[in-house]
Design an enzyme around this catalytic site. Structure first.
Site, PDB file in Angstrom:
ATOM      1  N   ASP A  35       0.797  -1.242   0.000  1.00 54.74           N
ATOM      2  CA  ASP A  35       0.000   0.000   0.000  1.00 54.74           C
ATOM      3  C   ASP A  35       0.822   1.282   0.000  1.00 54.74           C
ATOM      4  O   ASP A  35       0.269   2.362   0.247  1.00 54.74           O
ATOM      5  CB  ASP A  35      -0.967   0.033   1.214  1.00 54.74           C
ATOM      6  CG  ASP A  35      -2.158  -0.886   0.997  1.00 54.74           C
ATOM      7  OD1 ASP A  35      -2.338  -1.350  -0.140  1.00 54.74           O
ATOM      8  OD2 ASP A  35      -2.889  -1.128   1.977  1.00 54.74           O
ATOM      9  N   HIS A 238      29.751   2.519  -5.680  1.00 55.97           N
ATOM     10  CA  HIS A 238      28.336   2.871  -5.496  1.00 55.97           C
ATOM     11  C   HIS A 238      27.934   2.749  -4.030  1.00 55.97           C
ATOM     12  O   HIS A 238      26.904   2.152  -3.709  1.00 55.97           O
ATOM     13  CB  HIS A 238      27.446   2.003  -6.393  1.00 55.97           C
ATOM     14  CG  HIS A 238      27.537   2.374  -7.836  1.00 55.97           C
ATOM     15  ND1 HIS A 238      27.079   1.568  -8.852  1.00 55.97           N
ATOM     16  CD2 HIS A 238      28.054   3.471  -8.448  1.00 55.97           C
ATOM     17  CE1 HIS A 238      27.302   2.167 -10.021  1.00 55.97           C
ATOM     18  NE2 HIS A 238      27.900   3.317  -9.792  1.00 55.97           N
ATOM     19  N   ASP A 255      29.344  12.190  -4.044  1.00 56.08           N
ATOM     20  CA  ASP A 255      28.841  12.191  -5.422  1.00 56.08           C
ATOM     21  C   ASP A 255      27.347  12.443  -5.310  1.00 56.08           C
ATOM     22  O   ASP A 255      26.590  11.540  -4.936  1.00 56.08           O
ATOM     23  CB  ASP A 255      29.146  10.834  -6.071  1.00 56.08           C
ATOM     24  CG  ASP A 255      28.755  10.794  -7.542  1.00 56.08           C
ATOM     25  OD1 ASP A 255      27.983  11.662  -7.979  1.00 56.08           O
ATOM     26  OD2 ASP A 255      29.230   9.873  -8.243  1.00 56.08           O
ATOM     27  N   ASP A 266      25.293  16.035 -11.930  1.00 56.64           N
ATOM     28  CA  ASP A 266      26.020  14.873 -11.407  1.00 56.64           C
ATOM     29  C   ASP A 266      27.427  15.337 -11.053  1.00 56.64           C
ATOM     30  O   ASP A 266      28.248  15.569 -11.940  1.00 56.64           O
ATOM     31  CB  ASP A 266      26.047  13.786 -12.505  1.00 56.64           C
ATOM     32  CG  ASP A 266      26.729  12.513 -12.040  1.00 56.64           C
ATOM     33  OD1 ASP A 266      27.064  12.404 -10.843  1.00 56.64           O
ATOM     34  OD2 ASP A 266      26.943  11.625 -12.889  1.00 56.64           O
ATOM     35  N   HIS A 345      36.559   2.612 -13.573  1.00 52.04           N
ATOM     36  CA  HIS A 345      35.368   3.051 -14.319  1.00 52.04           C
ATOM     37  C   HIS A 345      35.751   3.984 -15.463  1.00 52.04           C
ATOM     38  O   HIS A 345      36.886   4.425 -15.582  1.00 52.04           O
ATOM     39  CB  HIS A 345      34.354   3.714 -13.379  1.00 52.04           C
ATOM     40  CG  HIS A 345      34.868   4.921 -12.635  1.00 52.04           C
ATOM     41  ND1 HIS A 345      34.985   6.147 -13.219  1.00 52.04           N
ATOM     42  CD2 HIS A 345      35.291   5.070 -11.344  1.00 52.04           C
ATOM     43  CE1 HIS A 345      35.438   7.026 -12.325  1.00 52.04           C
ATOM     44  NE2 HIS A 345      35.643   6.386 -11.174  1.00 52.04           N
ATOM     45  N   HIS A 349      29.913   9.912 -19.073  1.00 56.31           N
ATOM     46  CA  HIS A 349      28.657   9.392 -19.621  1.00 56.31           C
ATOM     47  C   HIS A 349      27.820  10.587 -20.024  1.00 56.31           C
ATOM     48  O   HIS A 349      28.003  11.700 -19.492  1.00 56.31           O
ATOM     49  CB  HIS A 349      27.925   8.513 -18.595  1.00 56.31           C
ATOM     50  CG  HIS A 349      27.715   9.172 -17.257  1.00 56.31           C
ATOM     51  ND1 HIS A 349      26.702  10.074 -17.020  1.00 56.31           N
ATOM     52  CD2 HIS A 349      28.405   9.082 -16.094  1.00 56.31           C
ATOM     53  CE1 HIS A 349      26.771  10.487 -15.751  1.00 56.31           C
ATOM     54  NE2 HIS A 349      27.812   9.926 -15.165  1.00 56.31           N
ATOM     55  N   HIS A 356      22.486   8.997 -16.246  1.00 53.59           N
ATOM     56  CA  HIS A 356      23.202   8.336 -17.334  1.00 53.59           C
ATOM     57  C   HIS A 356      22.272   8.455 -18.524  1.00 53.59           C
ATOM     58  O   HIS A 356      21.458   7.570 -18.787  1.00 53.59           O
ATOM     59  CB  HIS A 356      23.494   6.870 -17.006  1.00 53.59           C
ATOM     60  CG  HIS A 356      24.539   6.718 -15.932  1.00 53.59           C
ATOM     61  ND1 HIS A 356      25.084   5.511 -15.594  1.00 53.59           N
ATOM     62  CD2 HIS A 356      25.168   7.630 -15.139  1.00 53.59           C
ATOM     63  CE1 HIS A 356      25.974   5.688 -14.617  1.00 53.59           C
ATOM     64  NE2 HIS A 356      26.038   6.971 -14.330  1.00 53.59           N
ATOM     65  N   GLU A 380      34.777  12.590 -14.999  1.00 50.35           N
ATOM     66  CA  GLU A 380      34.867  12.155 -13.607  1.00 50.35           C
ATOM     67  C   GLU A 380      35.997  11.166 -13.338  1.00 50.35           C
ATOM     68  O   GLU A 380      35.768  10.016 -12.991  1.00 50.35           O
ATOM     69  CB  GLU A 380      33.536  11.564 -13.146  1.00 50.35           C
ATOM     70  CG  GLU A 380      32.918  10.528 -14.067  1.00 50.35           C
ATOM     71  CD  GLU A 380      31.577  10.024 -13.515  1.00 50.35           C
ATOM     72  OE1 GLU A 380      31.572   9.582 -12.354  1.00 50.35           O
ATOM     73  OE2 GLU A 380      30.570  10.068 -14.236  1.00 50.35           O
ATOM     74  N   TYR A 384      41.316   5.002  -6.715  1.00 48.04           N
ATOM     75  CA  TYR A 384      40.772   4.240  -5.576  1.00 48.04           C
ATOM     76  C   TYR A 384      41.821   3.221  -5.149  1.00 48.04           C
ATOM     77  O   TYR A 384      42.269   2.409  -5.973  1.00 48.04           O
ATOM     78  CB  TYR A 384      39.481   3.522  -5.991  1.00 48.04           C
ATOM     79  CG  TYR A 384      38.514   4.455  -6.693  1.00 48.04           C
ATOM     80  CD1 TYR A 384      37.547   5.166  -5.987  1.00 48.04           C
ATOM     81  CD2 TYR A 384      38.616   4.673  -8.077  1.00 48.04           C
ATOM     82  CE1 TYR A 384      36.699   6.050  -6.633  1.00 48.04           C
ATOM     83  CE2 TYR A 384      37.772   5.559  -8.732  1.00 48.04           C
ATOM     84  CZ  TYR A 384      36.812   6.241  -8.006  1.00 48.04           C
ATOM     85  OH  TYR A 384      35.984   7.123  -8.653  1.00 48.04           O
ATOM     86  N   ARG A 402      37.608  11.149  -6.172  1.00 47.26           N
ATOM     87  CA  ARG A 402      36.965  11.340  -7.482  1.00 47.26           C
ATOM     88  C   ARG A 402      36.557  12.796  -7.558  1.00 47.26           C
ATOM     89  O   ARG A 402      36.138  13.386  -6.548  1.00 47.26           O
ATOM     90  CB  ARG A 402      35.748  10.427  -7.662  1.00 47.26           C
ATOM     91  CG  ARG A 402      35.024  10.662  -8.992  1.00 47.26           C
ATOM     92  CD  ARG A 402      34.051   9.548  -9.407  1.00 47.26           C
ATOM     93  NE  ARG A 402      32.849   9.456  -8.605  1.00 47.26           N
ATOM     94  CZ  ARG A 402      32.623   8.497  -7.719  1.00 47.26           C
ATOM     95  NH1 ARG A 402      33.529   7.552  -7.515  1.00 47.26           N
ATOM     96  NH2 ARG A 402      31.501   8.476  -7.023  1.00 47.26           N
ATOM     97  N   GLU A 404      34.208  15.278 -10.228  1.00 49.41           N
ATOM     98  CA  GLU A 404      33.285  15.144 -11.371  1.00 49.41           C
ATOM     99  C   GLU A 404      32.595  16.464 -11.668  1.00 49.41           C
ATOM    100  O   GLU A 404      32.052  17.105 -10.770  1.00 49.41           O
ATOM    101  CB  GLU A 404      32.232  14.074 -11.035  1.00 49.41           C
ATOM    102  CG  GLU A 404      31.149  13.910 -12.088  1.00 49.41           C
ATOM    103  CD  GLU A 404      30.198  12.760 -11.785  1.00 49.41           C
ATOM    104  OE1 GLU A 404      30.019  12.433 -10.592  1.00 49.41           O
ATOM    105  OE2 GLU A 404      29.640  12.198 -12.744  1.00 49.41           O
TER     106      GLU A 404
HETATM  107  N1  GLY Z   1      26.527   9.495  -9.892  1.00 50.41           N
HETATM  108  C1  GLY Z   1      26.643   8.490 -10.852  1.00 50.41           C
HETATM  109  C2  GLY Z   1      27.787   8.676 -11.718  1.00 50.41           C
HETATM  110  O1  GLY Z   1      28.682   9.449 -11.405  1.00 50.41           O
HETATM  111  O2  GLY Z   1      27.868   8.120 -12.762  1.00 50.41           O
HETATM  112 MN    MN Z   2      28.649  10.513 -13.290  1.00 51.13          MN
HETATM  113 MN    MN Z   3      28.402  11.055 -10.081  1.00 51.46          MN
END
Ligand code: GLY
Ligand code: MN
Ligand code: MN
Length: 440
Positions: A35, A238, A255, A266, A345, A349, A356, A380, A384, A402, A404
């Protein structure tokens, strides 16, 4: 005020459909637990073509009929509207969304056969809308089971999303304005986080503060689950647990980006929890920052995301050599993918309605898309150092950085939409000294 001409967008899509009917549904409510539902988020393609925020609607585009755009919406229902909110209903929707025709969603099965006649194909999201696909398939089968009609009926299904996602690749001025508004709220929230974070605070406090500042600055929500990762938590790409205590001598990797009217930002920043980077933190941070700046050098028309990525890869590989993690040449580190232990990574993107953004990465000949004015993406780079990696100096273990930003390609170069968020070492340390209350 909304200035977007959604009708023109629909006409662009219609011009690509040739013999096909496009069927694009809105999102529905998704159950969270009994619900209760998750916060409603409109389907990006549907929103892009209609501007409509209602759930359970369907857009149908029919290039071969006199009336070309048709919207099915929930009918007015006094009782349901008292429970779950007002509905525009078909009559008002026709005017508000400038449709050639609007109907009750309850009439979808009855009306759709007439809209399909005269067309040879159906464009639909074949991968995510299986229930609708089955329904439409059945309608197509029943339309002319014995092949006696003197007009074509759809005999093939094609994936619709790629058509619209190609269209969404180049952002128009209204979209860029919304992304700048998202970037503005994100700037305020990251500055607030830098000011608020201190030894002994909890990641959750910073997370909550940022959500608050997003909304205080006009954003409707965050564009994705924020990552507020103190110390070693930053090595989990993540990490969304966001509930650990912040420790002295650690950095905080955040992030987080706001969403303004279904447009995302982002942004990642990594700053010292006690306000001053240590020597080794600064060294790693500067390597990542330089990689980012080298990647920016490829952010202009004619270049590709692959080139942007390779600039960061080469630069970070050089940095890993400087840190004495590798003795090999840059070429060897890159060719043998040795850097991937520390940079697992990609660098970029597409960014837009979806964080994304669903835009193509390859052109029709499977070559990387080359940048054109109006394309928008992230840069970005990061490094790490996993805590269990015994092959690296102990001072690096558990460290993560990181950075970005969100980059818009302009006529001859690029505009960094999130450049105002501190990222030079001195700027960041200064932002850490501020009083967070100014952002409330
Ligand atoms: N926050 C997701 C990325 O940086 O791709
Ligand atoms: Mn990103
Ligand atoms: Mn990000």
């Amino acid at each position: 005020m909304e200035n977007t001409n959604f009708k023109n967008r629909r006409y662009t899509t219609l011009s690509k459909l040739k013999d096909g009917v496009a069927i694009i549904p809105a999102a529905g409510y998704k159950t969270r637990s009994n619900d209760t539902e998750f916060t409603f988020r409109q389907n990006s393609n549907f929103k892009y073509l209609t501007g409509c925020n209602e759930p359970d609607a369907i857009l149908v585009l029919t290039p071969h009929l006199e009336k070309k755009d048709h919207l099915f919406v929930r009918p007015n229902d006094r009782l349901m509207e008292i429970w779950s909110g007002r509905r525009l209903g078909p009559e008002k929707s026709k005017e508000v969304f400038d449709m050639d025709e609007c109907y009750s969603i309850d009439d979808f099965q009855k009306v759709l056969p007439e809209l399909l006649k005269g067309h040879r194909e159906v464009f639909l999201d074949l991968f995510n809308e299986t229930e609708l696909l089955m329904k439409v398939r059945k309608i197509c089968m029943d339309l002319d089971p014995r092949g006696r009609l003197k007009t074509p009926t759809p005999k093939a299904f094609r994936h619709v999303s790629s058509l619209i996602e190609q269209q969404r690749l180049i952002k128009d001025q209204n979209e860029i304005l919304k992304m700048k508004k998202a970037a503005h709220a994100t700037n305020r929230a990251h500055r607030a986080a830098m000011a608020k974070a201190k030894v002994g605070a909890n990641e959750a406090e910073i997370f909550n503060l940022m959500e608050y500042v997003f909304r205080q600055n006009g954003a409707h929500s965050s564009a994705y689950e924020s990552i507020v990762a103190g110390g070693v938590n930053g090595t989990i790409l993540h990490y969304v647990q966001n509930n650990m205590q912040l420790a002295d001598g650690d950095m905080l990797l955040i992030d987080a980006g706001s969403e303004f009217d279904t447009y995302a930002s982002d942004v990642t920043r990594t700053f010292p929890i006690n306000g001053k980077y240590t020597g080794i933190q600064k060294e790693v941070y500067e390597i990542v920052l330089e990689a980012m700046k080298n990647s920016f050098s490829k952010c202009s028309p004619g270049h590709t995301l692959e080139e942007v990525h390779m600039e960061s890869v080469k630069s970070l590989s050089q940095g890993l050599r400087d840190l004495k993690i590798f003795k090999q040449s840059i070429d060897e580190i890159v060719e043998k993918n040795l850097y991937k232990e520390f940079y697992p990574h990609g660098t970029s993107h597409w960014l837009g309605m979806d964080v994304h953004d669903q835009n193509p990465y390859m052109d029709d000949d499977f070559r990387p898309i080359t940048f054109k004015e109006g394309m928008l993406f992230t840069v970005e780079p990061g490094l790490y150092f996993q805590p269990d990696n015994l092959d690296i100096p102990s001072e690096l273990r558990g460290m993560a950085v990181r950075i970005e930003d969100d980059i818009l390609i302009t006529e001859s170069s690029h505009e960094n939409l999130t450049a105002m968020i501190p990222k030079e070492v001195k700027e960041v340390e200064k932002a850490c000294e501020e009083n967070y209350e100014q952002f409330l």
